[in-house]
Design an enzyme around this catalytic site. Structure first.
Site, short mmCIF file in Angstrom:
data_model
loop_
_atom_site.label_atom_id
_atom_site.label_comp_id
_atom_site.label_asym_id
_atom_site.label_seq_id
_atom_site.Cartn_x
_atom_site.Cartn_y
_atom_site.Cartn_z
N GLU A 60 -8.05 22.57 12.96
CA GLU A 60 -7.50 21.27 12.59
C GLU A 60 -6.67 21.42 11.32
O GLU A 60 -7.04 22.17 10.41
CB GLU A 60 -8.65 20.27 12.35
CG GLU A 60 -8.26 18.93 11.77
CD GLU A 60 -7.26 18.17 12.63
OE1 GLU A 60 -6.25 17.71 12.06
OE2 GLU A 60 -7.46 18.06 13.85
N ASP A 113 -1.15 14.79 17.90
CA ASP A 113 -0.36 13.79 17.18
C ASP A 113 0.96 13.56 17.90
O ASP A 113 1.64 14.50 18.29
CB ASP A 113 -0.09 14.25 15.75
CG ASP A 113 -1.34 14.19 14.88
OD1 ASP A 113 -2.30 13.52 15.28
OD2 ASP A 113 -1.33 14.81 13.79
#
Length: 236
Positions: A60, A113
């Site tokens: 991440e 995203d």
């Protein structure tokens, strides 16, 4: 609310050395599942206890989320799970290259995203270089799973994967989008979207025996990928 970070900013362009499976896991020879963009880690925190015969790594780019996920992992005493902070398009290729042959057996990219605009193309998580690195690390028959609730996010990923000629859909999968999640637990985002009665777009791919393409060739094809479904998100 999803908080973006710009992966092209100077801070996120600094390579980060990542620990090897031997450094992370007591039983490092287990097959490895890599979840790219794991957010707060809820998905892997639920999955790892169900698959003790696997090692799981979540990566991440948002450091506070990684710290939170690691705290939760330690509280649950999950020894087959680790969370790592990095920009996958800067730091992951070297890590993948160092893995033992056929250790990486499953890759998931879930609800990345949504960088819609063409000028933000290089901010999208699945870049040609990353796809080639994944294709090189995955042996024939190993799997790549992608899903999103935004069609204009997943379609460029699908086009890039299929243009690489390194992956094929399972022969029994004839639908445009896979109906069910092949994994036994959903992500937090997946639960939210389905609770709203909205669609999740999924594709499962299997690595074939084709050699990975040259990066320059795949990048040239990638430049033609420009969100075919969402004209309203394109630049003027």
């Amino acid at each position: 609310m999803r908080q973006h970070v710009n992966p092209l900013s100077r801070f996120f362009q600094l390579p980060r050395p990542l620990p090897s499976p031997e450094e992370m896991f007591a039983q490092s020879s287990r097959p490895l599942h890599l979840d790219i963009g794991c957010a707060r880690g809820g998905f892997l925190l639920s999955l790892a206890p169900l698959q003790p015969e696997w090692n799981h790594v979540g990566v991440e780019i948002r450091h506070p989320l990684v710290l939170s996920a690691e705290r939760d992992r330690q509280e649950l005493e999950l020894d087959n799970l680790r969370f790592l902070f990095c920009n996958v398009n800067v730091s992951l290729e070297e890590w993948l290259d160092a893995l033992p042959r056929d250790q990486l057996q499953w890759v998931s990219i879930q609800f990345p995203d949504p960088w819609f605009k063409r000028r933000h193309q290089k901010r999208r998580v699945l870049q040609p270089s990353l796809l080639i690195a994944l294709a090189t690390a995955l042996q024939p028959g190993r799997e790549l799973f992608i899903q999103s609730d935004v069609l204009s996010v997943i379609e460029p990923m699908v086009m890039l994967i299929e243009q690489s000629n390194c992956f094929e859909r399972p022969k029994n999968d004839s639908h445009a989008w896979q109906k069910a999640n092949p994994l036994p637990v959903p992500t937090e985002r997946e639960r939210y979207v389905l609770d709203q009665g909205l669609q999740v777009y999924r594709r499962l791919y299997q690595r074939n025996d084709q050699q990975a393409p040259e990066l320059s060739n795949l990048e040239a094809l990638w430049q033609q990928v420009d969100n075919p479904s969402k004209e309203e998100h394109s630049d003027c």
